[in-house]
Design a protein around this motif. Sequence first.
Motif, PDB file in Angstrom:
ATOM      1  N   PRO A 242       0.834  -1.203   0.000  1.00 52.97           N
ATOM      2  CA  PRO A 242       0.000   0.000   0.000  1.00 52.97           C
ATOM      3  C   PRO A 242       0.868   1.252   0.000  1.00 52.97           C
ATOM      4  N   CYS A 272       3.902  -0.895   4.357  1.00 55.26           N
ATOM      5  CA  CYS A 272       3.519   0.090   3.342  1.00 55.26           C
ATOM      6  C   CYS A 272       4.774   0.750   2.794  1.00 55.26           C
ATOM      7  N   THR A 292      -3.522  -2.032  -4.642  1.00 55.88           N
ATOM      8  CA  THR A 292      -2.440  -2.659  -3.882  1.00 55.88           C
ATOM      9  C   THR A 292      -2.953  -3.917  -3.170  1.00 55.88           C
ATOM     10  N   GLU A 311      -7.199   4.844  -3.347  1.00 58.15           N
ATOM     11  CA  GLU A 311      -6.393   3.632  -3.263  1.00 58.15           C
ATOM     12  C   GLU A 311      -7.264   2.479  -2.788  1.00 58.15           C
ATOM     13  N   THR A 313      -6.974  -1.325  -1.524  1.00 59.84           N
ATOM     14  CA  THR A 313      -6.146  -2.437  -1.074  1.00 59.84           C
ATOM     15  C   THR A 313      -6.991  -3.699  -1.075  1.00 59.84           C
TER      16      THR A 313
END
Length: 386
Positions: A242, A272, A292, A311, A313
């Motif tokens: 991430p 991360c 991610t 983002e 994940t």
Amino acid sequence: MNMRIPLKFVWHMFAYICFVAILCEYLIYYFVIFQCSWPVLDPLKEDSSVHIKTNSNEPVKAMFLADTHLLGSRNGHWFDKLRREWQMYRAFKTAVSLHKPEVVFFLGDVFDEGLWCGKDEFEYYVAHFNNLFKVPDGTKVYVVVGNHDIGFHYSISPYLHERFMNAFNAPPIKMVSIRGNHFVLLNSMAMEGDGCFLCRQAEIKLMGIADKLRCIQGVGKSCDSSLLRKQFSRPIILQHFPMFRDSDRNCDEPDEAPEDLKKMKFRERWECLSQEATDMLFYQLNPRAVFTGHTHHGCHTTHKVPAEIHEYTLPSFSWRNKNNPSFMLAMISPNNYAVSKCYMPQESTVIFLYSISLSFFVFWVARSVYLFSSKRHNSIRLFKSC
């Protein structure tokens, strides 16, 4: 004399066992994954700064999954390995069959023991991966490297890096363009910024991709004329780690981490990317989205640097790491995108179905045997009385 079970009843038992096995090991994947569908692009979310050069560009149908962690010879029992791989095989085949993605992205840690296995075992690993996750002709597959594939930054050797890179065409960084949509695939462990053999190569390539994107946008210098004719879109970053965040405490997803893990502070370069690497990627690429893996749990995060960047994940695709694994479907055009999360059957649901089916089976067989025995006993008494 011994009691004889009617042959018809034996066939009924066999049919029942087959039905339960087919339901729990095959049909349930269709029942669950069929409920997922491709998202619909929202015209209100279009990026007005991106000029579409042609109306013939259909949105790209992309599928994302992470952390398959195929077991090797060291970790896990043989039945554990068989069970997890069958689950992933059936889920993947069902998803590809139902939804027919154009491109599939694996976001790292495809192997569990990639950094420890020898040459022969690694070649078996690769062949096994290609067999489990085989796609139809015309569907593209791209693999991003993870720390379990070649190790964390401190333990990566040129041999491990080149072995994985050659097997999956996965250099430290590369750009894949599909109908005006640009995907930048990164090696997260190459974002250390310490000038190592891997990091220096990645930084040079990153600058080249950033320059290329500026040329496509029409704001670069000394650009090749062929780049000016290409469709510009803000890129989408795909990597294993991430982006920098202090924890998962702000995640609010059905497949998020347990409450105690959500509060645990992330270590930069382990859970991360570092803050410096994150800032550099955002500054150089100005992405519109990031996908991610690595944490094994789902999370949706928004970065404001200064434009809003989402983002996503993804959790682990394997029951070994997650009771409720999932993958993601995305419709992507040069000026818009939409995502939907698709859940796979929960392991607890399958265990529950087996438990209920077994309980019913035992009760049914015991009752039937009792009835057969009583019927035979009554027949014998009637025969003796005559």
